[in-house]
Design a protein around this motif. Structure first.
Motif, PDB file in Angstrom:
ATOM      1  N   SER A   8       0.819  -1.217   0.000  1.00  0.00           N
ATOM      2  CA  SER A   8       0.000   0.000   0.000  1.00  0.00           C
ATOM      3  C   SER A   8       0.849   1.262   0.000  1.00  0.00           C
ATOM      4  CB  SER A   8      -0.940   0.006   1.215  1.00  0.00           C
ATOM      5  OG  SER A   8      -0.189  -0.089   2.426  1.00  0.00           O
ATOM      6  N   THR A   9       2.060   1.169   0.562  1.00  0.00           N
ATOM      7  CA  THR A   9       2.948   2.331   0.658  1.00  0.00           C
ATOM      8  C   THR A   9       4.298   2.018   0.043  1.00  0.00           C
ATOM      9  OG1 THR A   9       1.880   3.108   2.699  1.00  0.00           O
ATOM     10  CG2 THR A   9       4.092   3.940   2.239  1.00  0.00           C
ATOM     11  N   VAL A  10       4.793   2.929  -0.788  1.00  0.00           N
ATOM     12  CA  VAL A  10       6.119   2.791  -1.390  1.00  0.00           C
ATOM     13  C   VAL A  10       7.008   3.899  -0.832  1.00  0.00           C
ATOM     14  CG1 VAL A  10       7.451   2.638  -3.515  1.00  0.00           C
ATOM     15  CG2 VAL A  10       5.063   1.877  -3.491  1.00  0.00           C
ATOM     16  N   LEU A  11       8.062   3.496  -0.147  1.00  0.00           N
ATOM     17  CA  LEU A  11       9.039   4.419   0.435  1.00  0.00           C
ATOM     18  C   LEU A  11      10.259   4.439  -0.470  1.00  0.00           C
ATOM     19  CD1 LEU A  11       8.819   3.027   4.087  1.00  0.00           C
ATOM     20  CD2 LEU A  11       7.684   5.086   3.234  1.00  0.00           C
ATOM     21  N   LEU A  12      10.652   5.632  -0.899  1.00  0.00           N
ATOM     22  CA  LEU A  12      11.731   5.740  -1.871  1.00  0.00           C
ATOM     23  C   LEU A  12      12.819   6.693  -1.409  1.00  0.00           C
ATOM     24  CD1 LEU A  12       9.460   5.975  -5.020  1.00  0.00           C
ATOM     25  CD2 LEU A  12      10.991   4.073  -4.481  1.00  0.00           C
ATOM     26  N   ASP A  13      14.047   6.213  -1.465  1.00  0.00           N
ATOM     27  CA  ASP A  13      15.213   7.062  -1.287  1.00  0.00           C
ATOM     28  C   ASP A  13      15.345   7.961  -2.525  1.00  0.00           C
ATOM     29  OD1 ASP A  13      17.836   7.925  -0.335  1.00  0.00           O
ATOM     30  OD2 ASP A  13      18.667   6.562  -1.844  1.00  0.00           O
ATOM     31  N   MET A  14      16.149   9.012  -2.419  1.00  0.00           N
ATOM     32  CA  MET A  14      16.346   9.897  -3.562  1.00  0.00           C
ATOM     33  C   MET A  14      17.680   9.628  -4.256  1.00  0.00           C
ATOM     34  SD  MET A  14      16.091  14.085  -3.830  1.00  0.00           S
ATOM     35  CE  MET A  14      17.415  14.432  -2.658  1.00  0.00           C
ATOM     36  N   ASN A 101       3.919   5.481 -12.692  1.00  0.00           N
ATOM     37  CA  ASN A 101       3.228   4.201 -12.704  1.00  0.00           C
ATOM     38  C   ASN A 101       2.614   3.861 -11.349  1.00  0.00           C
ATOM     39  OD1 ASN A 101       3.823   0.970 -12.173  1.00  0.00           O
ATOM     40  ND2 ASN A 101       2.839   1.361 -14.142  1.00  0.00           N
ATOM     41  N   ILE A 102       3.396   4.000 -10.300  1.00  0.00           N
ATOM     42  CA  ILE A 102       2.870   3.628  -8.975  1.00  0.00           C
ATOM     43  C   ILE A 102       1.851   4.654  -8.482  1.00  0.00           C
ATOM     44  CG2 ILE A 102       4.778   2.143  -8.285  1.00  0.00           C
ATOM     45  CD1 ILE A 102       6.003   4.444  -6.755  1.00  0.00           C
ATOM     46  N   LYS A 103       2.032   5.913  -8.879  1.00  0.00           N
ATOM     47  CA  LYS A 103       1.033   6.932  -8.531  1.00  0.00           C
ATOM     48  C   LYS A 103      -0.289   6.628  -9.229  1.00  0.00           C
ATOM     49  CE  LYS A 103       0.176  11.932  -8.843  1.00  0.00           C
ATOM     50  NZ  LYS A 103      -0.168  12.141  -7.421  1.00  0.00           N
ATOM     51  N   ASP A 104      -0.204   6.267 -10.508  1.00  0.00           N
ATOM     52  CA  ASP A 104      -1.414   5.950 -11.276  1.00  0.00           C
ATOM     53  C   ASP A 104      -2.168   4.763 -10.698  1.00  0.00           C
ATOM     54  OD1 ASP A 104      -0.873   8.003 -13.035  1.00  0.00           O
ATOM     55  OD2 ASP A 104      -0.040   6.718 -14.608  1.00  0.00           O
ATOM     56  N   LEU A 161       2.419   4.717   9.257  1.00  0.00           N
ATOM     57  CA  LEU A 161       2.967   3.704   8.365  1.00  0.00           C
ATOM     58  C   LEU A 161       2.530   2.297   8.755  1.00  0.00           C
ATOM     59  CD1 LEU A 161       4.981   2.834   6.106  1.00  0.00           C
ATOM     60  CD2 LEU A 161       6.764   2.811   7.875  1.00  0.00           C
ATOM     61  N   ASP A 162       2.015   1.579   7.776  1.00  0.00           N
ATOM     62  CA  ASP A 162       1.716   0.146   7.934  1.00  0.00           C
ATOM     63  C   ASP A 162       2.919  -0.595   7.355  1.00  0.00           C
ATOM     64  OD1 ASP A 162       0.823  -2.427   7.946  1.00  0.00           O
ATOM     65  OD2 ASP A 162      -0.940  -2.079   6.689  1.00  0.00           O
ATOM     66  N   LYS A 163       3.885  -0.886   8.204  1.00  0.00           N
ATOM     67  CA  LYS A 163       5.153  -1.426   7.710  1.00  0.00           C
ATOM     68  C   LYS A 163       5.018  -2.827   7.121  1.00  0.00           C
ATOM     69  CE  LYS A 163       6.585  -2.646  12.454  1.00  0.00           C
ATOM     70  NZ  LYS A 163       7.582  -2.318  13.514  1.00  0.00           N
ATOM     71  N   GLU A 164       3.961  -3.543   7.476  1.00  0.00           N
ATOM     72  CA  GLU A 164       3.749  -4.888   6.934  1.00  0.00           C
ATOM     73  C   GLU A 164       3.261  -4.857   5.485  1.00  0.00           C
ATOM     74  OE1 GLU A 164       1.198  -7.033   9.552  1.00  0.00           O
ATOM     75  OE2 GLU A 164       2.652  -7.030  11.210  1.00  0.00           O
ATOM     76  N   HIS A 165       2.869  -3.671   5.018  1.00  0.00           N
ATOM     77  CA  HIS A 165       2.402  -3.524   3.634  1.00  0.00           C
ATOM     78  C   HIS A 165       3.167  -2.399   2.937  1.00  0.00           C
ATOM     79  CE1 HIS A 165      -0.984  -5.614   5.624  1.00  0.00           C
ATOM     80  NE2 HIS A 165      -1.037  -6.268   4.469  1.00  0.00           N
ATOM     81  N   ALA A 166       4.459  -2.308   3.264  1.00  0.00           N
ATOM     82  CA  ALA A 166       5.301  -1.250   2.706  1.00  0.00           C
ATOM     83  C   ALA A 166       6.482  -1.838   1.943  1.00  0.00           C
ATOM     84  CB  ALA A 166       5.811  -0.334   3.814  1.00  0.00           C
ATOM     85  N   LEU A 167       6.845  -1.159   0.869  1.00  0.00           N
ATOM     86  CA  LEU A 167       8.050  -1.451   0.100  1.00  0.00           C
ATOM     87  C   LEU A 167       9.005  -0.278   0.260  1.00  0.00           C
ATOM     88  CD1 LEU A 167       9.821  -2.705  -2.219  1.00  0.00           C
ATOM     89  CD2 LEU A 167       8.304  -1.507  -3.824  1.00  0.00           C
TER      90      LEU A 167
END
Length: 218
Positions: A8-14, A101-104, A161-167
């Motif tokens: 459900s959540t995508v965490l991205l470094d820059m 893509n992930i936003k869409d 944050l739901d860390k069990e459903h995060a990338l």
């Protein structure tokens, strides 16, 4: 590579993840030593010898990522110098398309970077990308780098944050280890953070070669 139905959540470094790490590597490994050498009337080799232990002492700490700290320590206008080489700031291949893509597909998209807010702002000026994100977070906002478990606790409190459903995707293995310790469910490394260098060792982590591998199909 990823079961998107569970994310459900995508965490991205820059830097090194979405953006080519060449800018940062060149800036700190070549440009800063060159200007330091010029300021002190010493050779570039001598400047690198003097700066190397100072960098090593702060690596992985919040100061390492703090432009204000280095401006004081080195008596150099770090932000002005960054502006001089902004032409080197660029996306890694297909990073912007992946963001779209992930936003869409309705994912919550959060940037979490150790970069100083001024550095983040500079890169957003060069590469408009804020619209892809639900939130842009600098570790300086919390007072802890991503290497520290306190960062992840602050993040969870901040965005529920739901860390069990995060990338989480990052090019730094130590930071991925920190996220793993905290319990982030899915972790991916980056194979080629710097376009001018060879592949990085990614340890036990699966690594992204090409962001198109991660596109969510319609």
């Amino acid at each position: 590579m990823i079961d998107w139905t569970k994310i459900s959540t995508v965490l991205l470094d820059m830097d090194g993840t979405l953006l080519d790490l060449h800018f940062d590597n060149y800036f700190w490994q070549e440009y800063v030593p060159d200007r330091y050498a010029e300021k002190h009337g010493i050779s570039l080799a001598r400047a690198k010898e003097e700066l190397s232990p100072r960098f090593e002492q702060t690596y992985g700490k919040l100061q390492w990522y703090c432009l204000d700290f280095w401006a004081r320590e080195l008596d150099l206008d770090i932000m002005a110098m960054k502006h001089e080489v902004t032409h080197l700031i660029s996306f890694r291949p297909y990073a912007d398309a992946f963001l779209q893509n992930i936003k869409d597909h309705g994912k919550q998209v959060i940037m979490i970077t150790n970069a100083h807010r001024d550095s983040l702002s500079l890169k957003l000026e060069r590469l408009p990308m804020a619209h892809y994100f639900d939130k842009l977070i600098s570790s300086h906002d919390y007072g802890y780098p991503k290497e520290d478990q306190s960062f992840w606790r602050a993040l969870e409190d901040d965005i529920a944050l739901d860390k069990e459903h995060a990338l989480f995707i990052d090019d730094n293995i130590g930071i991925l280890d920190s996220a793993k310790t905290y319990g982030i469910a899915e972790l991916l490394a980056i194979r080629h953070p710097d376009s001018q260098k060879g592949p990085w060792e990614t340890g036990s982590y699966n690594a992204v070669e090409d962001f198109r591998e991660l596109f969510i199909s319609s």
